[in-house]
Design a protein around this motif. Structure first.
Motif, PDB file in Angstrom:
ATOM      1  N   PRO A   1       0.811  -1.222   0.000  1.00  0.00           N
ATOM      2  CA  PRO A   1       0.000   0.000   0.000  1.00  0.00           C
ATOM      3  C   PRO A   1       0.843   1.271   0.000  1.00  0.00           C
ATOM      4  O   PRO A   1       1.815   1.387   0.756  1.00  0.00           O
ATOM      5  CB  PRO A   1      -0.811  -0.127   1.292  1.00  0.00           C
ATOM      6  CG  PRO A   1      -0.909  -1.597   1.536  1.00  0.00           C
ATOM      7  CD  PRO A   1       0.389  -2.164   1.062  1.00  0.00           C
ATOM      8  N   GLY A   2       0.469   2.210  -0.872  1.00  0.00           N
ATOM      9  CA  GLY A   2       1.151   3.496  -0.946  1.00  0.00           C
ATOM     10  C   GLY A   2       2.348   3.517  -1.867  1.00  0.00           C
ATOM     11  O   GLY A   2       2.853   4.599  -2.207  1.00  0.00           O
ATOM     12  N   GLU A   3       2.832   2.344  -2.298  1.00  0.00           N
ATOM     13  CA  GLU A   3       3.989   2.300  -3.192  1.00  0.00           C
ATOM     14  C   GLU A   3       3.560   2.553  -4.636  1.00  0.00           C
ATOM     15  O   GLU A   3       2.400   2.362  -4.998  1.00  0.00           O
ATOM     16  CB  GLU A   3       4.693   0.943  -3.089  1.00  0.00           C
ATOM     17  CG  GLU A   3       5.314   0.685  -1.730  1.00  0.00           C
ATOM     18  CD  GLU A   3       6.029  -0.646  -1.652  1.00  0.00           C
ATOM     19  OE1 GLU A   3       6.912  -0.790  -0.786  1.00  0.00           O
ATOM     20  OE2 GLU A   3       5.704  -1.554  -2.458  1.00  0.00           O
TER      21      GLU A   3
ATOM     22  N   LYS B   1      -4.776   3.256   2.949  1.00  0.00           N
ATOM     23  CA  LYS B   1      -5.789   3.852   3.815  1.00  0.00           C
ATOM     24  C   LYS B   1      -5.295   5.179   4.383  1.00  0.00           C
ATOM     25  O   LYS B   1      -4.210   5.258   4.959  1.00  0.00           O
ATOM     26  CB  LYS B   1      -6.131   2.891   4.954  1.00  0.00           C
ATOM     27  CG  LYS B   1      -7.261   3.369   5.845  1.00  0.00           C
ATOM     28  CD  LYS B   1      -7.613   2.332   6.898  1.00  0.00           C
ATOM     29  CE  LYS B   1      -8.765   2.801   7.770  1.00  0.00           C
ATOM     30  NZ  LYS B   1      -9.130   1.790   8.791  1.00  0.00           N
ATOM     31  N   GLY B   2      -6.091   6.228   4.176  1.00  0.00           N
ATOM     32  CA  GLY B   2      -5.738   7.554   4.676  1.00  0.00           C
ATOM     33  C   GLY B   2      -5.056   8.439   3.659  1.00  0.00           C
ATOM     34  O   GLY B   2      -5.031   9.663   3.828  1.00  0.00           O
ATOM     35  N   ASN B   3      -4.480   7.843   2.591  1.00  0.00           N
ATOM     36  CA  ASN B   3      -3.850   8.645   1.541  1.00  0.00           C
ATOM     37  C   ASN B   3      -4.917   9.323   0.685  1.00  0.00           C
ATOM     38  O   ASN B   3      -5.967   8.745   0.415  1.00  0.00           O
ATOM     39  CB  ASN B   3      -2.967   7.780   0.649  1.00  0.00           C
ATOM     40  CG  ASN B   3      -1.591   7.549   1.250  1.00  0.00           C
ATOM     41  OD1 ASN B   3      -1.348   7.889   2.410  1.00  0.00           O
ATOM     42  ND2 ASN B   3      -0.692   6.964   0.475  1.00  0.00           N
ATOM     43  N   THR B   4      -4.623  10.539   0.246  1.00  0.00           N
ATOM     44  CA  THR B   4      -5.567  11.313  -0.566  1.00  0.00           C
ATOM     45  C   THR B   4      -4.981  11.563  -1.947  1.00  0.00           C
ATOM     46  O   THR B   4      -3.793  11.883  -2.081  1.00  0.00           O
ATOM     47  CB  THR B   4      -5.895  12.653   0.116  1.00  0.00           C
ATOM     48  OG1 THR B   4      -6.495  12.397   1.393  1.00  0.00           O
ATOM     49  CG2 THR B   4      -6.858  13.474  -0.725  1.00  0.00           C
ATOM     50  N   ILE B   5      -5.817  11.399  -2.972  1.00  0.00           N
ATOM     51  CA  ILE B   5      -5.398  11.660  -4.349  1.00  0.00           C
ATOM     52  C   ILE B   5      -6.283  12.741  -4.953  1.00  0.00           C
ATOM     53  O   ILE B   5      -7.417  12.955  -4.518  1.00  0.00           O
ATOM     54  CB  ILE B   5      -5.504  10.391  -5.224  1.00  0.00           C
ATOM     55  CG1 ILE B   5      -6.938   9.844  -5.198  1.00  0.00           C
ATOM     56  CG2 ILE B   5      -4.504   9.346  -4.788  1.00  0.00           C
ATOM     57  CD1 ILE B   5      -7.213   8.780  -6.240  1.00  0.00           C
TER      58      ILE B   5
ATOM     59  N   PHE C   1      -8.510   7.312   0.420  1.00  0.00           N
ATOM     60  CA  PHE C   1      -8.715   5.864   0.419  1.00  0.00           C
ATOM     61  C   PHE C   1      -9.134   5.374   1.800  1.00  0.00           C
ATOM     62  O   PHE C   1      -8.610   5.812   2.826  1.00  0.00           O
ATOM     63  CB  PHE C   1      -7.437   5.136  -0.009  1.00  0.00           C
ATOM     64  CG  PHE C   1      -7.024   5.405  -1.426  1.00  0.00           C
ATOM     65  CD1 PHE C   1      -7.838   5.028  -2.473  1.00  0.00           C
ATOM     66  CD2 PHE C   1      -5.818   6.035  -1.706  1.00  0.00           C
ATOM     67  CE1 PHE C   1      -7.465   5.272  -3.790  1.00  0.00           C
ATOM     68  CE2 PHE C   1      -5.432   6.285  -3.010  1.00  0.00           C
ATOM     69  CZ  PHE C   1      -6.257   5.909  -4.062  1.00  0.00           C
ATOM     70  N   GLY C   2     -10.057   4.408   1.798  1.00  0.00           N
ATOM     71  CA  GLY C   2     -10.530   3.825   3.047  1.00  0.00           C
ATOM     72  C   GLY C   2      -9.944   2.456   3.333  1.00  0.00           C
ATOM     73  O   GLY C   2     -10.155   1.902   4.411  1.00  0.00           O
ATOM     74  N   MET C   3      -9.210   1.893   2.360  1.00  0.00           N
ATOM     75  CA  MET C   3      -8.602   0.566   2.519  1.00  0.00           C
ATOM     76  C   MET C   3      -7.222   0.553   1.887  1.00  0.00           C
ATOM     77  O   MET C   3      -6.888   1.406   1.069  1.00  0.00           O
ATOM     78  CB  MET C   3      -9.456  -0.514   1.834  1.00  0.00           C
ATOM     79  CG  MET C   3     -10.660  -0.984   2.573  1.00  0.00           C
ATOM     80  SD  MET C   3     -11.297  -2.545   1.873  1.00  0.00           S
ATOM     81  CE  MET C   3     -11.615  -2.082   0.175  1.00  0.00           C
ATOM     82  N   ASP C   4      -6.448  -0.459   2.264  1.00  0.00           N
ATOM     83  CA  ASP C   4      -5.153  -0.708   1.632  1.00  0.00           C
ATOM     84  C   ASP C   4      -5.341  -1.575   0.391  1.00  0.00           C
ATOM     85  O   ASP C   4      -6.248  -2.415   0.331  1.00  0.00           O
ATOM     86  CB  ASP C   4      -4.208  -1.432   2.596  1.00  0.00           C
ATOM     87  CG  ASP C   4      -3.714  -0.528   3.718  1.00  0.00           C
ATOM     88  OD1 ASP C   4      -3.748   0.705   3.537  1.00  0.00           O
ATOM     89  OD2 ASP C   4      -3.299  -1.060   4.768  1.00  0.00           O
TER      90      ASP C   4
END
Length: 531
Positions: free
Chosen positions: A302-304, A424-428, A470-473
């Protein structure tokens, strides 16, 4: 969806809640009868009445096992209040709605569970009880601890082979409680010998995962529910395939076989394909825990940001080491058939490693899936070895996100991305590119209603939005047999709630003559850890 199952379920629970307090007071007039009124807690009072241990509640969480155990608990409740005839036991087990109400209206006193110390059980009863408890224990282990899994396709060849029988650890990432609690035990999604569902789809629970020992790590061999398996063709030859890819293929055919024509109005052609498929062979939706299970290697976390450049995987712009046993396709030219057979035998290749074979001026050319060590060895045995190109797969909507776009049309299995994985928690920002990449994630996986207006404005759940959090990984999965694997490069992210477990052990391995050239047990792979 019929209302009858819901009515029966609500009636059964209601009868339990109105019956148990009365029965509790019959056992002890000073007891806390209110505990029998509270859903969930009433099971503890029930177990006390039948003098069974509290941990039976855990078995009630196991699909299929819960139905069996509830039947036993209904029968034993009747036994605890003196209803011990064969007729009474059948009524309590098969018709609990009738049995519970009759028990409540009666004046039967509590006498406790049956004492077998002075009476010999019949052989039938002993075997029945043993079989029931073997089913309860094995079913619970299968859902909460470990589950067997078979490798059906060569997408992981090089590390996991077709015919490998794996043990999948549910505790590694935490066992998931079932969303469809009413199902037959030991059957995943269809009755043996056909495609009849082995579960009821009229009742489902929210997603809940118990704590695990670790998180998903890079290069883990992960078993997961196939994200594009939420609907299937009711056809034994198509049921395990990518539903949306099959629809898209049919839709392109309806557009005269022209991908660009299809892309001008994809909804129209997909709807036409869906309407046809719903009639023949038929379509069926599947809940999350009943989708087909896939096994791939997790390569992106996640996040990569994931990309593939000339076949080499990159994470956050940096090339990463490849897992041992990684295979790619090569075009290998031999001077004659004898040389080809000799190389095939020396490298211990199987039919699954071999692709199309054709005659060429230099002799014989064969497409082969080979590891790096096999490539080095075969260079001394063949006239020429060259990597296969996948450029022909560009612009065919095969690659994620499966939409017509100037950038995405240049992607193929060896040249792909960059794509950032949801965390989860990242914003785009909801740019045109991001909407194409994450539209299915937002709509299908996180269950929001996303609409793009003709002017490009994005509406989520009825509100204009320019950003999304995002609400999930999400994870990125790829097969070790890179050119023969349908994976995240074709269908995108794997949400965290789709993760089933980690493949940890090959407990048995067998090859067959049709796929491998000969049938035998691979003793060197038995009880071998999955790497």
């Amino acid at each position: 969806m019929t209302l009858i199952p819901w009515i029966l379920l609500i009636l059964a629970v209601a009868l339990q809640l109105v019956t148990l307090p009365a029965l509790i007071l019959r056992k002890d007039s000073n007891a806390a009868a209110w505990r029998g009124f509270i859903p969930g807690l009433h099971f503890l009072s029930w177990l006390e009445l039948i003098q069974r241990p509290w941990y039976w509640i855990i078995f009630l969480l196991v699909p299929g096992i819960n139905l069996l155990l509830l039947t036993v608990m209904h029968v034993e409740l009747g036994l605890a209040f003196g209803r011990r005839s064969l007729k009474d036991q059948w009524i309590m087990g098969a018709l609990p709605w009738w049995g519970l109400w009759e028990l409540r209206q009666s004046k039967d006193g509590w006498i406790g569970k049956r004492d077998w110390s002075k009476t010999r059980k019949s052989t039938v009863r002993e075997w029945s009880e043993a079989l029931i408890w073997a089913t309860v224990v094995a079913g619970s282990l299968r859902m909460l601890i470990v589950e067997p899994f078979t490798i059906p396709t060569p997408s992981m060849e090089g590390s996991m082979l077709v015919g490998d029988y794996l043990i999948v650890s549910k505790t590694s990432y935490g066992p998931k409680l079932p969303r469809t609690p009413f199902t037959l035990p030991f059957v995943h999604n269809a009755l043996p010998g056909g495609l009849t569902p082995s579960y009821t789809s009229w009742f489902s629970l929210p997603n809940l995962r118990l704590p695990g020992f670790r998180n998903v790590e890079r290069y883990d061999a992960v078993v997961f529910s196939f994200p594009h398996g939420d609907t299937v063709y009711v056809d034994p030859n198509l049921v395990g395939h990518d539903y949306y890819a099959l629809l898209r293929r049919d839709g392109i055919g309806r557009a005269g076989g022209d991908v660009q024509t299809f892309s001008l109005n994809p909804d129209r052609y997909m709807d036409e394909a869906r309407a046809k498929a719903s009639k023949n062979p038929g379509l069926r939706a599947r809940p999350l825990d009943k989708m087909e299970n896939y096994v791939k290697r997790c390569v992106g976390l996640p996040g990569e940001t994931v990309s593939v450049i000339e076949g080499q995987l990159h994470i956050n712009g940096e090339a990463v080491s490849n897992p041992e046993g990684l295979q790619m396709e090569y075009r290998v030219t031999f001077a004659n058939q004898a040389e080809a057979k000799s190389a095939f035998r020396k490298l211990k290749l199987t039919n699954l490693d071999l692709g199309p074979v054709s005659a060429v001026p230099e002799g014989l050319a064969a497409v082969m899936a080979l590891t790096e060590s096999e490539v080095a060895a075969i260079r001394t045995l063949a006239a020429k070895v060259e990597p296969m190109s996948n450029a022909h797969r560009r612009g065919r909507l095969e690659m994620f996100p499966n939409v017509w776009d100037e950038e995405f049309n240049l992607w193929d299995p060896d040249n792909f991305g960059p794509v950032m994985l949801p965390k989860k928690g990242n914003t785009i920002e909801l740019t045109e590119r991001n909407v194409k990449l994450y539209r299915r994630w937002i709509g299908a996986y996180e269950h929001h209603n996303l609409v793009v207006l003709p002017n490009g404005q994005v509406i989520i759940d009825g509100k204009p939005e320019t950003e999304y959090t995002f609400g999930m990984d999400g994870y990125w999965m790829m097969g070790d047999n890179r050119h023969r694997s349908a994976d995240s490069r074709m269908w995108g992210f794997v949400p965290e709630d789709h993760i089933v477990g980690r493949a940890t052990l090959t407990w048995f391995s067998k090859q067959n003559s049709a796929q491998h050239g000969e049938s035998k047990i691979r003793w060197d792979r038995v009880l071998r850890p999955v790497e």
